[in-house]
Design a protein around this motif. Structure first.
Motif, PDB file in Angstrom:
ATOM      1  N   ARG A 303       0.850  -1.194   0.000  1.00  0.00           N
ATOM      2  CA  ARG A 303       0.000   0.000   0.000  1.00  0.00           C
ATOM      3  C   ARG A 303       0.881   1.238   0.000  1.00  0.00           C
ATOM      4  NH1 ARG A 303      -5.543  -1.622   0.215  1.00  0.00           N
ATOM      5  NH2 ARG A 303      -5.591   0.469  -0.677  1.00  0.00           N
ATOM      6  N   GLU A 307      -4.957   6.176  -1.488  1.00  0.00           N
ATOM      7  CA  GLU A 307      -5.416   5.480  -2.701  1.00  0.00           C
ATOM      8  C   GLU A 307      -5.121   6.308  -3.949  1.00  0.00           C
ATOM      9  OE1 GLU A 307      -9.402   3.908  -2.532  1.00  0.00           O
ATOM     10  OE2 GLU A 307      -9.006   2.915  -0.597  1.00  0.00           O
ATOM     11  N   GLY A 332      -7.701  -3.865  -3.549  1.00  0.00           N
ATOM     12  CA  GLY A 332      -7.057  -2.596  -3.884  1.00  0.00           C
ATOM     13  C   GLY A 332      -5.547  -2.651  -3.717  1.00  0.00           C
TER      14      GLY A 332
END
Ligand SMILES: *Cc1c(COP(=O)(O)O)cnc(C)c1O
Length: 362
Positions: A303, A307, A332
């Motif tokens: 990550r 986002e 994601g």
């Protein structure tokens, strides 16, 4: 011609040498004046390809005669059902270790044929798939016919580096890490793997099954679904997926020519270490959600701080020919799939890109 750095989770990158060899002989295989895909599956030339491919599995994995190799269509997803159709009944139980969406699907199919006991599932009480279980994390049933597990979780980015002690032969879905490294086949009663992640194109699933499990298989199954019949006929009961099998054979030869499974593991370890070490060094910016001992050497997930930055990273990456780095839509983030054929040089370039990106946006 341009070749990109293809980090797709599957169908995935294949060794350039394998693609080139197939291209060179595509129109005229072995001087026969025909493509391999135009030959009869009962002919001498295809027969040699077929049996050589089976022999290479035995050789690379060090499998004894008690293990039989067969080729199936229908993807690994078909095996979710066939394992249970062959080995379960309404009065038998199999144990399943649920470590991600693929194992969940395997459970769903198995329930159609018999009793399923889930011996590990962090998602059952709201947990995430951030690790695979050790022996102490599993609660097995009294006498399962088999224990099913997924060796590498393509979406969650987790992988077993040791397998839990199991009370029955293990049936393993190895689709996304098959032949990534040497392993001891002994605990495994059966292994299956869709080819399109690590060993070839889509269209064939390799099944390796041991005699003691074959002996337990149910009678009266449709021929195409019957492990005993299919292994007995060495997958030549009907027309097998000849082209994918031929490509798998070439990929196995490539593995053999690169030091076998030990040589391939050395390559893979370097790639994985470089990526995880870079992430650790830039840990203010890149975060791996997976517990250290369960990190996958095939699908590296991470990550970024937001986002929005993840989107920019993936888009800028694509502009630099780093392709297919978007995490699975269900989770994601970023996922870099570095199967056997992904080259160390690609990871060196990618980690340089990651450094620059963190400097620019951190
Ligand atoms: C991709 C994948 C599957 C599904 O394979 P299909 O060939 O599309 O059915 C199953 N298990 C794992 C671990 C996978 O990565």
């Amino acid at each position: 011609m341009k070749r990109v750095k293809n980090f797709s989770p599957g169908p995935a990158t294949l060794p350039l040498a394998v693609l080139e060899e197939a291209q060179a002989e595509f129109l005229d295989y072995a001087g026969s004046g025909m493509s391999i895909i135009e030959h009869s599956h009962r002919g001498k030339l295809y027969d040699a390809v077929h049996h050589e491919t089976i022999a290479l599995f035995h050789e690379l994995l060090g499998l004894g005669d008690e293990y039989k190799v067969a080729f199936f269509g229908g993807g690994a997803s078909t095996q979710f059902a066939l394992t249970a159709m062959n080995l379960l009944t309404k009065d038998k139980t199999a144990d399943y270790l649920v470590t991600g969406s693929w194992s969940k699907k395997a459970v769903k199919e198995a329930k159609l044929f018999g009793n399923v006991h889930v011996a590990f599932d962090p998602s059952a009480d709201g947990g995430a798939f951030t690790k695979v279980p050790g022996s102490g994390d599993c609660s097995f049933s009294d006498s399962p016919v088999y224990v099913h597990l997924t060796t590498n979780n393509t979406i969650a980015g987790t992988q077993y580096h040791t397998f839990p002690e199991c009370p029955a032969p293990i049936i393993a879905d190895m689709s996304s890490d098959f032949l990534w490294a040497p392993f001891d086949p002994k605990p495994f009663g059966m292994i299956y793997a869709g080819a399109q992640k690590n060993i070839g194109p889509a269209g064939v699933t390799v099944v390796i099954i041991r005699d003691d499990l074959l002996e337990q298989c149910n009678e009266g199954l449709p021929s195409m679904f019957d492990y005993k019949l299919q292994t007995g006929k060495q997958s030549l009961y009907n027309t097998p997926p000849v082209f994918p099998i031929y490509m798998v054979g070439k990929t196995l030869k490539w593995i053999k020519g690169n030091g076998g499974l030990a040589g391939i593991k050395e390559r893979n370890d370097k790639k994985g270490a470089l990526l995880y070490d870079t992430m650790a060094e830039l840990s203010d910016f890149y975060r791996c959600p997976v517990e250290a001992s369960s990190r996958s050497m095939m699908n590296v997930v991470f990550r970024l701080p937001t986002e929005e930055l993840e989107k920019t990273f993936i888009a800028e990456g694509a502009n630099n020919d780093f392709m297919s780095m978007r995490g699975h839509r269900s989770v994601g983030g970023v996922r870099v799939s570095i199967y056997n054929a992904a080259e160390l040089g690609w990871i060196e370039e990618l980690t340089a890109f990651m450094r620059d990106f963190a400097k620019k946006h951190g």
